[in-house]
Scaffold this motif. Structure first.
Motif, PDB file in Angstrom:
ATOM      1  N   THR A  93      29.749  50.451  32.064  1.00  0.00           N
ATOM      2  CA  THR A  93      28.660  50.131  32.986  1.00  0.00           C
ATOM      3  C   THR A  93      29.104  48.991  33.891  1.00  0.00           C
ATOM      4  N   VAL A  94      28.881  49.153  35.193  1.00  0.00           N
ATOM      5  CA  VAL A  94      29.170  48.066  36.129  1.00  0.00           C
ATOM      6  C   VAL A  94      27.977  47.115  36.099  1.00  0.00           C
ATOM      7  N   ILE A  95      28.220  45.869  35.731  1.00  0.00           N
ATOM      8  CA  ILE A  95      27.164  44.871  35.611  1.00  0.00           C
ATOM      9  C   ILE A  95      26.922  44.180  36.946  1.00  0.00           C
ATOM     10  N   ARG A  96      27.986  43.673  37.560  1.00  0.00           N
ATOM     11  CA  ARG A  96      27.834  43.020  38.864  1.00  0.00           C
ATOM     12  C   ARG A  96      29.184  42.886  39.552  1.00  0.00           C
ATOM     13  N   LEU A  97      29.087  42.644  40.859  1.00  0.00           N
ATOM     14  CA  LEU A  97      30.266  42.408  41.678  1.00  0.00           C
ATOM     15  C   LEU A  97      30.280  40.966  42.131  1.00  0.00           C
ATOM     16  N   ALA A  98      31.457  40.407  42.303  1.00  0.00           N
ATOM     17  CA  ALA A  98      31.569  39.063  42.860  1.00  0.00           C
ATOM     18  C   ALA A  98      31.115  39.112  44.323  1.00  0.00           C
ATOM     19  N   PRO A  99      30.728  37.991  44.896  1.00  0.00           N
ATOM     20  CA  PRO A  99      30.236  37.981  46.283  1.00  0.00           C
ATOM     21  C   PRO A  99      31.172  38.645  47.288  1.00  0.00           C
ATOM     22  N   LEU A 100      32.452  38.513  47.116  1.00  0.00           N
ATOM     23  CA  LEU A 100      33.393  39.155  48.032  1.00  0.00           C
ATOM     24  C   LEU A 100      33.894  40.501  47.501  1.00  0.00           C
ATOM     25  N   GLY A 101      33.316  40.970  46.378  1.00  0.00           N
ATOM     26  CA  GLY A 101      33.641  42.283  45.837  1.00  0.00           C
ATOM     27  C   GLY A 101      34.780  42.317  44.835  1.00  0.00           C
ATOM     28  N   ASP A 102      35.411  41.202  44.579  1.00  0.00           N
ATOM     29  CA  ASP A 102      36.527  41.177  43.645  1.00  0.00           C
ATOM     30  C   ASP A 102      36.477  39.894  42.838  1.00  0.00           C
ATOM     31  N   PRO A 103      36.403  39.879  41.544  1.00  0.00           N
ATOM     32  CA  PRO A 103      36.469  41.007  40.617  1.00  0.00           C
ATOM     33  C   PRO A 103      35.084  41.622  40.371  1.00  0.00           C
ATOM     34  N   LEU A 104      35.072  42.663  39.552  1.00  0.00           N
ATOM     35  CA  LEU A 104      33.796  43.247  39.137  1.00  0.00           C
ATOM     36  C   LEU A 104      33.669  43.116  37.625  1.00  0.00           C
ATOM     37  N   GLN A 105      32.441  42.967  37.180  1.00  0.00           N
ATOM     38  CA  GLN A 105      32.162  42.787  35.753  1.00  0.00           C
ATOM     39  C   GLN A 105      31.681  44.118  35.198  1.00  0.00           C
ATOM     40  N   VAL A 106      32.347  44.595  34.161  1.00  0.00           N
ATOM     41  CA  VAL A 106      31.971  45.856  33.525  1.00  0.00           C
ATOM     42  C   VAL A 106      31.687  45.601  32.055  1.00  0.00           C
ATOM     43  N   ARG A 107      30.810  46.410  31.494  1.00  0.00           N
ATOM     44  CA  ARG A 107      30.479  46.314  30.073  1.00  0.00           C
ATOM     45  C   ARG A 107      31.025  47.549  29.364  1.00  0.00           C
ATOM     46  N   VAL A 108      31.863  47.292  28.349  1.00  0.00           N
ATOM     47  CA  VAL A 108      32.471  48.356  27.556  1.00  0.00           C
ATOM     48  C   VAL A 108      32.224  48.036  26.095  1.00  0.00           C
ATOM     49  N   ARG A 109      31.521  48.918  25.399  1.00  0.00           N
ATOM     50  CA  ARG A 109      31.246  48.748  23.971  1.00  0.00           C
ATOM     51  C   ARG A 109      30.610  47.393  23.662  1.00  0.00           C
ATOM     52  N   GLY A 110      29.714  46.939  24.547  1.00  0.00           N
ATOM     53  CA  GLY A 110      28.993  45.698  24.329  1.00  0.00           C
ATOM     54  C   GLY A 110      29.731  44.436  24.728  1.00  0.00           C
ATOM     55  N   VAL A 111      30.925  44.571  25.290  1.00  0.00           N
ATOM     56  CA  VAL A 111      31.727  43.432  25.712  1.00  0.00           C
ATOM     57  C   VAL A 111      31.893  43.479  27.226  1.00  0.00           C
ATOM     58  N   ASP A 112      31.698  42.333  27.882  1.00  0.00           N
ATOM     59  CA  ASP A 112      31.863  42.264  29.325  1.00  0.00           C
ATOM     60  C   ASP A 112      33.299  41.905  29.666  1.00  0.00           C
ATOM     61  N   ILE A 113      33.853  42.636  30.625  1.00  0.00           N
ATOM     62  CA  ILE A 113      35.230  42.441  31.065  1.00  0.00           C
ATOM     63  C   ILE A 113      35.229  42.289  32.579  1.00  0.00           C
ATOM     64  N   ALA A 114      35.989  41.343  33.083  1.00  0.00           N
ATOM     65  CA  ALA A 114      36.171  41.185  34.526  1.00  0.00           C
ATOM     66  C   ALA A 114      37.452  41.917  34.919  1.00  0.00           C
ATOM     67  N   LEU A 115      37.324  42.831  35.874  1.00  0.00           N
ATOM     68  CA  LEU A 115      38.473  43.609  36.335  1.00  0.00           C
ATOM     69  C   LEU A 115      38.681  43.394  37.824  1.00  0.00           C
ATOM     70  N   ARG A 116      39.912  43.258  38.229  1.00  0.00           N
ATOM     71  CA  ARG A 116      40.212  43.203  39.649  1.00  0.00           C
ATOM     72  C   ARG A 116      39.901  44.561  40.254  1.00  0.00           C
ATOM     73  N   LYS A 117      39.496  44.546  41.507  1.00  0.00           N
ATOM     74  CA  LYS A 117      39.150  45.794  42.186  1.00  0.00           C
ATOM     75  C   LYS A 117      40.365  46.720  42.272  1.00  0.00           C
ATOM     76  N   GLN A 118      41.554  46.152  42.412  1.00  0.00           N
ATOM     77  CA  GLN A 118      42.780  46.933  42.485  1.00  0.00           C
ATOM     78  C   GLN A 118      43.011  47.719  41.188  1.00  0.00           C
ATOM     79  N   ILE A 119      42.715  47.110  40.053  1.00  0.00           N
ATOM     80  CA  ILE A 119      42.857  47.800  38.765  1.00  0.00           C
ATOM     81  C   ILE A 119      41.762  48.841  38.606  1.00  0.00           C
ATOM     82  N   ALA A 120      40.513  48.465  38.950  1.00  0.00           N
ATOM     83  CA  ALA A 120      39.396  49.398  38.820  1.00  0.00           C
ATOM     84  C   ALA A 120      39.570  50.623  39.722  1.00  0.00           C
ATOM     85  N   ALA A 121      40.277  50.461  40.814  1.00  0.00           N
ATOM     86  CA  ALA A 121      40.507  51.585  41.731  1.00  0.00           C
ATOM     87  C   ALA A 121      41.456  52.631  41.131  1.00  0.00           C
ATOM     88  N   ASN A 122      42.121  52.305  40.046  1.00  0.00           N
ATOM     89  CA  ASN A 122      43.037  53.237  39.386  1.00  0.00           C
ATOM     90  C   ASN A 122      42.457  53.818  38.107  1.00  0.00           C
TER      91      ASN A 122
END
Length: 75
Positions: A40-69
């Motif tokens: 689940t995408v929780i939120r985006l940073a103001p400039l769009g990078d990084p984005l916060q995702v929730r996986v199995r109850g844990v929040d992870i910050a991913l760079r947009k470049q990684i998420a695009a793959n």
């Protein structure tokens, strides 16, 4: 669809990460981001990078470049 294209609050299921380098893919898999896992995408940073995702109850910050793959299927 790519993980970086999902809007905030949208759920998806990981379908593939084959475009990522092996080392990066391994690190994400250790953190719980595996194929057929709901994300689940929780939120985006103001400039769009990084984005916060929730996986199995844990929040992870991913760079947009990684998420695009990371391929996801919207649910």
């Amino acid at each position: 669809m790519k993980l970086s294209e999902l809007s905030c609050g949208v759920n998806g299921v990981v379908t593939g990460m084959s475009e990522l380098p092996a080392a990066t893919r391994k690190k994400l898999m250790v953190m719980g981001l595996l194929p057929n896992t709901e994300v689940t995408v929780i939120r985006l940073a103001p400039l769009g990078d990084p984005l916060q995702v929730r996986v199995r109850g844990v929040d992870i910050a991913l760079r947009k470049q990684i998420a695009a793959n990371i391929d996801v299927e919207v649910r």
